[in-house]
Scaffold this motif. Structure first.
Motif, mmCIF file in Angstrom:
data_model
loop_
_atom_site.group_PDB
_atom_site.id
_atom_site.type_symbol
_atom_site.label_atom_id
_atom_site.label_comp_id
_atom_site.label_asym_id
_atom_site.label_seq_id
_atom_site.Cartn_x
_atom_site.Cartn_y
_atom_site.Cartn_z
ATOM 1 N N GLY A 1 -6.281 -25.819 -4.278
ATOM 2 C CA GLY A 1 -7.444 -26.815 -4.682
ATOM 3 C C GLY A 1 -7.113 -27.958 -3.759
ATOM 4 N N GLY B 1 -8.947 -30.800 -3.217
ATOM 5 C CA GLY B 1 -9.588 -32.078 -3.543
ATOM 6 C C GLY B 1 -8.638 -33.114 -3.673
ATOM 7 N N GLY C 1 -22.953 -35.389 -13.615
ATOM 8 C CA GLY C 1 -23.287 -36.634 -13.350
ATOM 9 C C GLY C 1 -23.981 -36.815 -12.243
#
Ligand SMILES: Cc1cc2nc3c(=O)[nH]c(=O)nc-3n(C[C@H](O)[C@H](O)[C@H](O)COP(=O)(O)OP(=O)(O)OC[C@H]3O[C@@H](n4cnc5c(N)ncnc54)[C@H](O)[C@@H]3O)c2cc1C
Length: 463
Positions: free
Chosen positions: A10, A12, A225
């Motif tokens: 990952g 991120g 969101g």
């Protein structure tokens, strides 16, 4: 086959921060990312607020790591040039019930170690944010809340990880994990990656990878969101971050200035099943417009430049789920929902402390390369097109390619030649702001595409 000491899955904010810390030791590290770039998941599409953690649940790991992450990332931002603006926030009460809850929120902030909140009446609310809609009854100031560039934060952490020796493997989607003697073999679409230890920082995919290690302890629910970004002319309307009173459903809809000089309204909070549903919706647009009409009707008459959405990796528990399994030499970093930008560096510090009690030697190396200096994408300090000295030394900084965002040919050239060059137009946008303005690339798209293609051709003359 190379066996790395640690593979972090990952790329991120969280995985990049962990890889950077690990690479500050003598360990060999791989950062394994499914997409073609780091920072292309949830970390690229959030509200970009550096939270003080005033409203976290006291006593939780999240509360501790958000407060610590606020300090760590704030300091790191100064060191490497991640744009931050210390605007402060004002939490506004619109109903008697909300007004009554403000003293409790102040106490909660204090329990979280944040002592700077102040209760204010409607006069102070309208003095601070004169363009707010009518009917505010009072507020709570949170002077430490700040806005930050999430793109640069992720890129800085991953760039420094790389400069410290991390092997960054993009386009490597981990599909399986199997234990072999003293290491784990991760199967990816681009071949196996072997490592003595594996850190799972896979965000929305963390539960699926966790199952490959034999667990079934949590499920990620993508909580979408959506946000609306308003034209730069609106920036004076939001001198501070305007927060709603949080509810059981989350932090609620805010009005916030952005580091790029816009104003945004959002985010929504909608639980989905599809982990790739990052599109925006009519429903989300209407919801945000309805909220905006109450919060700041004047803003709703202005032009929306862009709409985007991100998916929070919500899990069944209300805290981060960070756990080390010594038997499989495996660390899970899950449930980093809505505060992971702020907390990323503190999560990394926490993971390093867990690993210090294992067979890994996590002693920092004496000699480390210089920190990277990131290009400034923020409006609060001088951008290249405003810097006469820089332009006279290198006229490419005066040759504008993206007029909406004032991005110069020099910045695009620098991004293409950087330690972590972009793989596509979106990656170039996150490194420069090119095509991020009101025309969304209508005017500069062809020129930016050509620059990207020319850059790729120079990197690979046979490609
Ligand atoms: C709308 C919204 C607003 C937010 N606002 C804020 C805010 O204002 N402040 C704040 O602090 N936080 C905020 N957050 C939260 C923050 O953005 C996240 O907590 C943070 O980005 C999580 O980072 P991450 O590295 O865990 O996940 P990600 O950025 O999603 O990274 C995980 C990476 O793992 C990769 N991956 C997944 N599965 C695999 C696999 N099998 N193999 C290889 N790679 C894999 C993915 O491609 C991805 O790149 C917000 C989030 C949202 C959605």
């Amino acid at each position: 086959m190379t066996v790395y000491d640690v593979a972090v899955v990952g790329g991120g904010l969280v995985g990049s921060a962990i890889a950077r810390d690990l690479a500050g030791t003598s360990l060999s590290v791989a950062l394994v990312e499914a997409r073609n770039d780091v920072g292309d998941g949830t970390s690229k599409a959030n509200t970009a607020i550096l939270h003080t953690g005033f409203d976290a649940k006291p006593g939780t790991l999240e509360s501790r790591l958000v407060a610590r992450g606020y300090d760590l990332l704030g300091e790191y931002a100064n060191q490497v040039g991640i744009p931050v603006e210390h605007t402060g926030a004002l939490l506004v009460a619109w109903t008697q019930e909300e007004l009554d809850s403000l003293p409790g929120l102040k106490t909660k902030a204090e329990e979280n170690g944040y002592k700077d909140c102040e209760l204010v009446g409607p006069d102070r609310v309208y003095e601070t944010a004169p363009r707010l809609g009518a009917g505010a009854l009072g507020g709570l100031t949170v002077p430490g809340e700040s806005i930050i560039c999430t793109w640069t934060a992720n890129l800085a952490l991953a760039t420094e990880a790389k400069l410290r020796g991390t092997t960054i493997l993009t386009d490597h989607h981990v599909t399986d994990a199997r234990q072999v003697a003293d290491h784990t073999v991760l199967a990816t679409g681009r071949g196996d990656v072997a490592a003595r230890w594996v850190v799972n920082a896979a965000g929305l995919g963390a539960d699926v990878l966790d199952q490959r290690f034999g667990f079934s302890r949590f499920t990620v629910t993508p909580r979408r969101g959506e946000l609306l970004v308003f034209d730069k002319l609106t920036r004076p309307m939001a001198p501070v971050i305007i927060l709603p009173v949080p509810s059981s459903l989350g932090k609620g809809v805010l009005v916030s200035p952005t580091i790029y000089g816009n104003v945004m309204v959002g985010p929504t909070a909608e639980d989905l099943e599809d982990r790739s549903a990052t599109g925006t919706s009519q429903k989300g647009f209407e919801f945000l417009f309805g909220k905006g009409e109450k919060l700041m009707p004047e803003l709703m008459r202005e032009e929306v430049t862009a709409a985007y959405s991100g998916l929070r990796a919500a899990i069944d528990s209300s805290d981060y789920l960070i756990d080390l399994d010594a038997t499989q030499r495996y660390v899970l970093v899950g449930g980093i929902r809505s505060t992971g930008l702020t907390a990323a560096m503190a999560i990394a510090e926490h993971v390093m402390a867990l690993l210090a009690d294992t067979d890994l030697d996590v002693t920092p190396r004496a000699e480390l390369p210089d920190r990277p200096r990131m290009p400034n994408l923020g409006e609060a300090t001088t951008r290249p097109y405003q810097d006469a000295d820089r332009i006279s030394a290198d006229p490419e900084y005066g040759r504008i390619v993206c007029f909406c965002e004032r991005v110069s040919a020099g910045e695009i050239r620098d991004a293409l030649g950087s330690a972590l060059p972009p793989a596509d137009l979106d990656g170039l946008r996150r490194r420069t702001r090119a095509m991020n303005g009101r025309c969304q690339g209508f005017y500069c798209g062809a020129a930016v595409t050509t620059a990207l293609q020319d850059g790729a051709a120079q990197e690979d003359p046979h490609g």
